[in-house]
Design a protein around this motif. Structure first.
Motif, PDB file in Angstrom:
ATOM      1  N   GLY A   1     -36.907  -9.814  49.831  1.00  0.00           N
ATOM      2  CA  GLY A   1     -37.263  -8.767  48.873  1.00  0.00           C
ATOM      3  C   GLY A   1     -36.056  -7.942  48.467  1.00  0.00           C
ATOM      4  O   GLY A   1     -35.889  -7.594  47.292  1.00  0.00           O
ATOM      5  N   ILE A   2     -35.190  -7.649  49.436  1.00  0.00           N
ATOM      6  CA  ILE A   2     -33.951  -6.923  49.123  1.00  0.00           C
ATOM      7  C   ILE A   2     -33.084  -7.769  48.195  1.00  0.00           C
ATOM      8  O   ILE A   2     -32.559  -7.282  47.190  1.00  0.00           O
ATOM      9  CB  ILE A   2     -33.183  -6.563  50.412  1.00  0.00           C
ATOM     10  N   ALA A   3     -32.942  -9.055  48.538  1.00  0.00           N
ATOM     11  CA  ALA A   3     -32.073  -9.950  47.757  1.00  0.00           C
ATOM     12  C   ALA A   3     -32.554 -10.095  46.314  1.00  0.00           C
ATOM     13  O   ALA A   3     -31.735 -10.166  45.392  1.00  0.00           O
ATOM     14  CB  ALA A   3     -31.982 -11.319  48.427  1.00  0.00           C
ATOM     15  N   ILE A   4     -33.871 -10.127  46.114  1.00  0.00           N
ATOM     16  CA  ILE A   4     -34.392 -10.289  44.746  1.00  0.00           C
ATOM     17  C   ILE A   4     -34.673  -8.943  44.079  1.00  0.00           C
ATOM     18  O   ILE A   4     -35.195  -8.909  42.967  1.00  0.00           O
ATOM     19  CB  ILE A   4     -35.643 -11.188  44.717  1.00  0.00           C
ATOM     20  N   LYS A   5     -34.349  -7.865  44.792  1.00  0.00           N
ATOM     21  CA  LYS A   5     -34.484  -6.503  44.255  1.00  0.00           C
ATOM     22  C   LYS A   5     -35.927  -6.175  43.850  1.00  0.00           C
ATOM     23  O   LYS A   5     -36.190  -5.646  42.781  1.00  0.00           O
ATOM     24  CB  LYS A   5     -33.527  -6.292  43.092  1.00  0.00           C
ATOM     25  N   SER A   6     -36.854  -6.512  44.746  1.00  0.00           N
ATOM     26  CA  SER A   6     -38.266  -6.214  44.520  1.00  0.00           C
ATOM     27  C   SER A   6     -38.730  -5.213  45.571  1.00  0.00           C
ATOM     28  O   SER A   6     -38.761  -5.522  46.762  1.00  0.00           O
ATOM     29  CB  SER A   6     -39.107  -7.492  44.613  1.00  0.00           C
ATOM     30  N   ARG A   7     -39.073  -4.024  45.117  1.00  0.00           N
ATOM     31  CA  ARG A   7     -39.504  -2.970  46.044  1.00  0.00           C
ATOM     32  C   ARG A   7     -40.745  -3.393  46.825  1.00  0.00           C
ATOM     33  O   ARG A   7     -40.807  -3.237  48.042  1.00  0.00           O
ATOM     34  CB  ARG A   7     -39.776  -1.687  45.286  1.00  0.00           C
ATOM     35  N   MET A   8     -41.753  -3.939  46.135  1.00  0.00           N
ATOM     36  CA  MET A   8     -42.988  -4.333  46.808  1.00  0.00           C
ATOM     37  C   MET A   8     -42.728  -5.434  47.846  1.00  0.00           C
ATOM     38  O   MET A   8     -43.280  -5.406  48.939  1.00  0.00           O
ATOM     39  CB  MET A   8     -44.024  -4.822  45.798  1.00  0.00           C
ATOM     40  N   ARG A   9     -41.885  -6.396  47.493  1.00  0.00           N
ATOM     41  CA  ARG A   9     -41.609  -7.510  48.401  1.00  0.00           C
ATOM     42  C   ARG A   9     -40.601  -7.145  49.485  1.00  0.00           C
ATOM     43  O   ARG A   9     -40.280  -7.979  50.331  1.00  0.00           O
ATOM     44  CB  ARG A   9     -41.150  -8.723  47.614  1.00  0.00           C
ATOM     45  N   THR A  10     -40.116  -5.915  49.439  1.00  0.00           N
ATOM     46  CA  THR A  10     -39.259  -5.403  50.500  1.00  0.00           C
ATOM     47  C   THR A  10     -40.060  -4.496  51.423  1.00  0.00           C
ATOM     48  O   THR A  10     -40.104  -4.713  52.642  1.00  0.00           O
ATOM     49  CB  THR A  10     -38.065  -4.613  49.915  1.00  0.00           C
ATOM     50  N   VAL A  11     -40.710  -3.515  50.850  1.00  0.00           N
ATOM     51  CA  VAL A  11     -41.415  -2.507  51.640  1.00  0.00           C
ATOM     52  C   VAL A  11     -42.608  -3.109  52.386  1.00  0.00           C
ATOM     53  O   VAL A  11     -42.789  -2.861  53.586  1.00  0.00           O
ATOM     54  CB  VAL A  11     -41.854  -1.325  50.752  1.00  0.00           C
ATOM     55  N   GLY A  12     -43.419  -3.901  51.704  1.00  0.00           N
ATOM     56  CA  GLY A  12     -44.609  -4.497  52.328  1.00  0.00           C
ATOM     57  C   GLY A  12     -44.289  -5.288  53.591  1.00  0.00           C
ATOM     58  O   GLY A  12     -44.859  -5.017  54.664  1.00  0.00           O
ATOM     59  N   PRO A  13     -43.388  -6.253  53.499  1.00  0.00           N
ATOM     60  CA  PRO A  13     -43.053  -7.013  54.700  1.00  0.00           C
ATOM     61  C   PRO A  13     -42.446  -6.166  55.822  1.00  0.00           C
ATOM     62  O   PRO A  13     -42.747  -6.382  57.004  1.00  0.00           O
ATOM     63  CB  PRO A  13     -42.045  -8.052  54.199  1.00  0.00           C
ATOM     64  N   PHE A  14     -41.615  -5.180  55.471  1.00  0.00           N
ATOM     65  CA  PHE A  14     -41.025  -4.344  56.519  1.00  0.00           C
ATOM     66  C   PHE A  14     -42.082  -3.460  57.184  1.00  0.00           C
ATOM     67  O   PHE A  14     -42.005  -3.199  58.388  1.00  0.00           O
ATOM     68  CB  PHE A  14     -39.859  -3.522  55.986  1.00  0.00           C
ATOM     69  N   ILE A  15     -43.089  -3.027  56.432  1.00  0.00           N
ATOM     70  CA  ILE A  15     -44.193  -2.274  57.044  1.00  0.00           C
ATOM     71  C   ILE A  15     -44.955  -3.177  58.018  1.00  0.00           C
ATOM     72  O   ILE A  15     -45.274  -2.771  59.138  1.00  0.00           O
ATOM     73  CB  ILE A  15     -45.130  -1.685  55.971  1.00  0.00           C
ATOM     74  N   MET A  16     -45.245  -4.405  57.586  1.00  0.00           N
ATOM     75  CA  MET A  16     -45.931  -5.345  58.476  1.00  0.00           C
ATOM     76  C   MET A  16     -45.068  -5.667  59.692  1.00  0.00           C
ATOM     77  O   MET A  16     -45.582  -5.762  60.817  1.00  0.00           O
ATOM     78  CB  MET A  16     -46.307  -6.630  57.726  1.00  0.00           C
TER      79      MET A  16
END
Length: 107
Positions: free
Chosen positions: A80-95
């Motif tokens: 998610g960080i690499a593709i610069k997607s907030r949702m695909r970064t924050v969601g997985p890190f919360i999980m």
């Protein structure tokens, strides 16, 4: 009680991954769809493994699948960080944080 909370968090995480892979299969065309089908197969296998601790109280399997889901979610967050997607970064890190907390509680 902690055991089943951890089992539930792990199962939810695995089911979410499978839902995303189904979405990729539905939207995909050609090679993208083929790759999504492989992703679906692996995601479905994780769901099946995550169901075992829900029905049979086996600490070792719960630790293994929760640890695996923690790694998967951390890697997904990095993607998610690499593709610069907030949702695909924050969601997985919360999980991933949820999995880490679960492992801390049941160890």
């Amino acid at each position: 009680m902690e055991y089943y909370i951890c089992a539930g968090v792990t199962l939810i995480s695995a089911v979410l991954g499978t839902a995303f892979s189904i979405g990729a299969v539905v939207k995909g065309k050609g090679k993208d769809r083929e790759n999504a089908l492989y992703m679906f197969a692996r995601s479905l296998a994780l769901v099946v493994i995550a169901l075992i601790p829900v029905f049979m109280e086996v600490n070792e399997i719960l630790l293994l699948i929760t640890g695996a889901m923690l790694l998967i979610q951390v890697i997904d967050g990095c993607i998610g960080i690499a593709i610069k997607s907030r949702m695909r970064t924050v969601g997985p890190f919360i999980m991933a944080a949820g999995h880490a907390i679960c492992l801390f509680i049941i160890i």
